[in-house]
Design a protein around this motif. Structure first.
Motif, short mmCIF file in Angstrom:
data_model
loop_
_atom_site.label_atom_id
_atom_site.label_comp_id
_atom_site.label_asym_id
_atom_site.label_seq_id
_atom_site.Cartn_x
_atom_site.Cartn_y
_atom_site.Cartn_z
N ASN A 124 -1.57 -6.42 15.83
CA ASN A 124 -2.35 -5.52 14.97
C ASN A 124 -1.47 -4.98 13.86
O ASN A 124 -0.35 -4.57 14.10
N GLY A 125 -1.99 -5.02 12.65
CA GLY A 125 -1.25 -4.45 11.53
C GLY A 125 -0.20 -5.38 10.94
O GLY A 125 0.55 -4.99 10.05
N ALA A 126 -0.14 -6.64 11.41
CA ALA A 126 0.90 -7.57 10.95
C ALA A 126 0.72 -7.96 9.48
O ALA A 126 1.67 -8.33 8.80
N GLY A 127 -0.52 -7.89 8.99
CA GLY A 127 -0.77 -8.27 7.60
C GLY A 127 -1.68 -9.48 7.45
O GLY A 127 -1.83 -10.03 6.35
N LYS A 128 -2.34 -9.89 8.53
CA LYS A 128 -3.19 -11.09 8.49
C LYS A 128 -4.39 -10.91 7.57
O LYS A 128 -4.65 -11.73 6.69
N THR A 129 -5.13 -9.82 7.80
CA THR A 129 -6.34 -9.60 7.00
C THR A 129 -5.97 -9.40 5.54
O THR A 129 -6.65 -9.93 4.64
N THR A 130 -4.89 -8.68 5.28
CA THR A 130 -4.47 -8.47 3.89
C THR A 130 -4.15 -9.81 3.24
O THR A 130 -4.55 -10.08 2.10
N HIS B 289 -6.63 -13.26 17.95
CA HIS B 289 -5.71 -12.70 18.93
C HIS B 289 -5.76 -13.50 20.22
O HIS B 289 -5.11 -13.14 21.19
N GLN C 123 -13.54 -9.78 8.94
CA GLN C 123 -13.26 -9.20 10.26
C GLN C 123 -14.36 -8.20 10.62
O GLN C 123 -14.80 -8.13 11.76
N GLU D 133 -10.81 -13.35 12.71
CA GLU D 133 -11.17 -12.99 14.08
C GLU D 133 -12.64 -13.27 14.39
O GLU D 133 -13.39 -12.37 14.77
N PHE E 281 0.89 -1.17 0.00
CA PHE E 281 0.00 0.00 0.00
C PHE E 281 0.92 1.20 0.00
O PHE E 281 1.48 1.55 1.04
N1 LIG Z 1 -6.50 -0.50 2.06
C1 LIG Z 1 -5.39 -0.17 2.71
N2 LIG Z 1 -4.70 0.94 2.39
C2 LIG Z 1 -3.55 1.27 3.03
N3 LIG Z 1 -3.01 0.53 4.03
C3 LIG Z 1 -3.66 -0.57 4.39
C4 LIG Z 1 -4.88 -0.99 3.76
N4 LIG Z 1 -5.29 -2.13 4.33
C5 LIG Z 1 -4.36 -2.42 5.28
N5 LIG Z 1 -3.40 -1.49 5.32
C6 LIG Z 1 -2.22 -1.52 6.20
O1 LIG Z 1 -1.56 -2.76 6.02
C7 LIG Z 1 -1.07 -3.25 7.27
C8 LIG Z 1 -1.63 -4.64 7.51
O2 LIG Z 1 -3.01 -4.52 7.78
P1 LIG Z 1 -3.92 -5.80 8.07
O3 LIG Z 1 -5.33 -5.33 8.12
O4 LIG Z 1 -3.59 -6.85 7.10
O5 LIG Z 1 -3.41 -6.20 9.51
P2 LIG Z 1 -3.94 -7.34 10.50
O6 LIG Z 1 -2.78 -8.24 10.79
O7 LIG Z 1 -5.17 -7.95 9.98
O8 LIG Z 1 -4.22 -6.49 11.82
P3 LIG Z 1 -5.42 -6.62 12.94
O9 LIG Z 1 -4.94 -7.62 13.94
O10 LIG Z 1 -5.43 -5.25 13.54
O11 LIG Z 1 -6.68 -6.99 12.24
C9 LIG Z 1 -1.44 -2.22 8.32
O12 LIG Z 1 -0.33 -1.39 8.54
C10 LIG Z 1 -2.57 -1.44 7.66
O13 LIG Z 1 -2.59 -0.11 8.12
#
Ligand SMILES: Nc1ncnc2c1ncn2[C@@H]1O[C@H](COP(=O)(O)OP(=O)(O)OP(=O)(O)O)[C@@H](O)[C@H]1O
Ligand SMILES: [Mg+2]
Length: 294
Positions: free
Chosen positions: A39-45, A185, A81, A153, A14
């Motif tokens: 949080n923010g590790a990249g799981k949802t992505t 988590h 999520q 989650e 991103f």
């Molecule tokens: N659409 C987007 N545009 C810009 N940055 C994004 C976007 N989606 C996610 N990010 C960033 O990518 C990183 C990974 O986000 P992600 O949602 O994958 O984390 P996560 O591991 O699922 O966290 P959580 O435990 O909080 O759900 C974060 O730094 C987030 O801010």
């Protein structure tokens, strides 16, 4: 067991941020795979690329050996999520609407009974409590009799009883043969449900194995817990590198006999001594340096 889903060298950026940075793993058919990380590790992505919702910048995802296509869409069940449910319609209506997307589905009443949604079927979706909404979302994810489920989650915000109920439901779905990819988590949840876990941090996988194998590989010690009142802080910290937390002193040791003899030399009462094995929470902390949810 054969591999049902394989992810190779997945990258997602991103702007300047590399949210998923060269991630590879495979999921065996019929297993539950847990993706953990702060949080923010990249799981949802990661999970959203696997669901076909986000497009990777590079890397490949194969379902049953082929690129994601119609078969995958028919066989995948997804619990996001966060989901905004359509408002001003009833639970039954939303389930009917959703089931129209798929060729083969469960009946609404059958699902409602299994997920104890019967009493809400005719209620407006806005009137569901957080836990009721979570149950509805799980039922919706199951509507197409999925062979593979993505649960991002699923138990966040649930009370302990509802969380355990959802664990049972996930286990049941797994016993019926479905493969599950889960993020959470809650380390206890990961330990309870997952055959394999991968821990992510800053977009990379930093550890991946069966939970017990990971624990065995990282720890050869246990934690002795003593009432803080029983061991003066000055002695605990100097002699045992104890960490004080609330009303307990925690001593990590690889040699329990030796440590107990040492404690006895200082006349520390051991009536309230507890010994606990290292758990996934310890591992998470050690690997990511972050408190859970921190
Ligand atoms: N659409 C987007 N545009 C810009 N940055 C994004 C976007 N989606 C996610 N990010 C960033 O990518 C990183 C990974 O986000 P992600 O949602 O994958 O984390 P996560 O591991 O699922 O966290 P959580 O435990 O909080 O759900 C974060 O730094 C987030 O801010
Ligand atoms: Mg997430």
């Amino acid at each position: 067991m054969s591999v049902i889903l394989q992810v190779s060298s997945l990258v997602k950026r991103f702007g300047a941020l590399t949210a998923v940075n060269d991630v590879s793993f495979s999921i065996r058919q019929g297993s539950c795979f847990g993706l953990l990380g702060p949080n923010g590790a990249g799981k949802t992505t990661t999970i959203e690329m696997m669901e076909g919702i986000k497009t990777p910048d590079s890397g490949t995802i194969l379902y049953r050996g082929e690129a994601l296509g119609q078969q995958f869409r028919n066989e995948a069940g997804i619990m996001f999520q966060t989901t905004a449910l359509q408002e001003f319609i009833t639970v039954r209506e939303i389930m009917v609407q959703f089931s129209r997307f798929y060729p083969d589905t469960y009946g609404i009443d059958e699902l409602a009974e299994r997920y104890a949604l019967g009493e809400f079927l005719n209620q407006d979706t806005r009137k569901l409590s957080g836990g009721q909404k979570q149950r509805l979302l799980l039922a919706m994810a199951l509507i197409n009799k999925p062979k593979i489920m993505f649960l991002d989650e699923p138990t966040t915000g649930l009370d302990p009883q509802s969380r355990r109920n959802l664990w049972k439901q996930v286990q049941q779905v797994k016993e019926e043969g479905a493969t599950i990819l889960l993020t959470t988590h809650y380390m206890e949840e990961a330990y309870e449900l997952c055959d394999e876990i991968a821990i992510m941090d800053h977009g990379r996988i930093i550890a991946h194995d069966a939970p017990d194998a990971l624990l065995a590989a990282h720890f050869d010690d246990v934690v002795l817990q003593i009432q803080a009142a029983d061991i003066p802080r000055e002695i605990g910290e100097r002699e045992f590198q104890a960490i004080y937390h609330n009303d307990s002193a925690h001593i990590v040791t690889g040699d329990v006999n030796e440590t107990i003899e040492h404690l006895l030399r200082f006349d520390i009462p051991l009536d309230h001594l507890r010994i606990r094995a290292r758990n996934l929470e310890d591992l998470f902390l050690e690997l990511t340096g972050k408190e859970l949810r921190g």
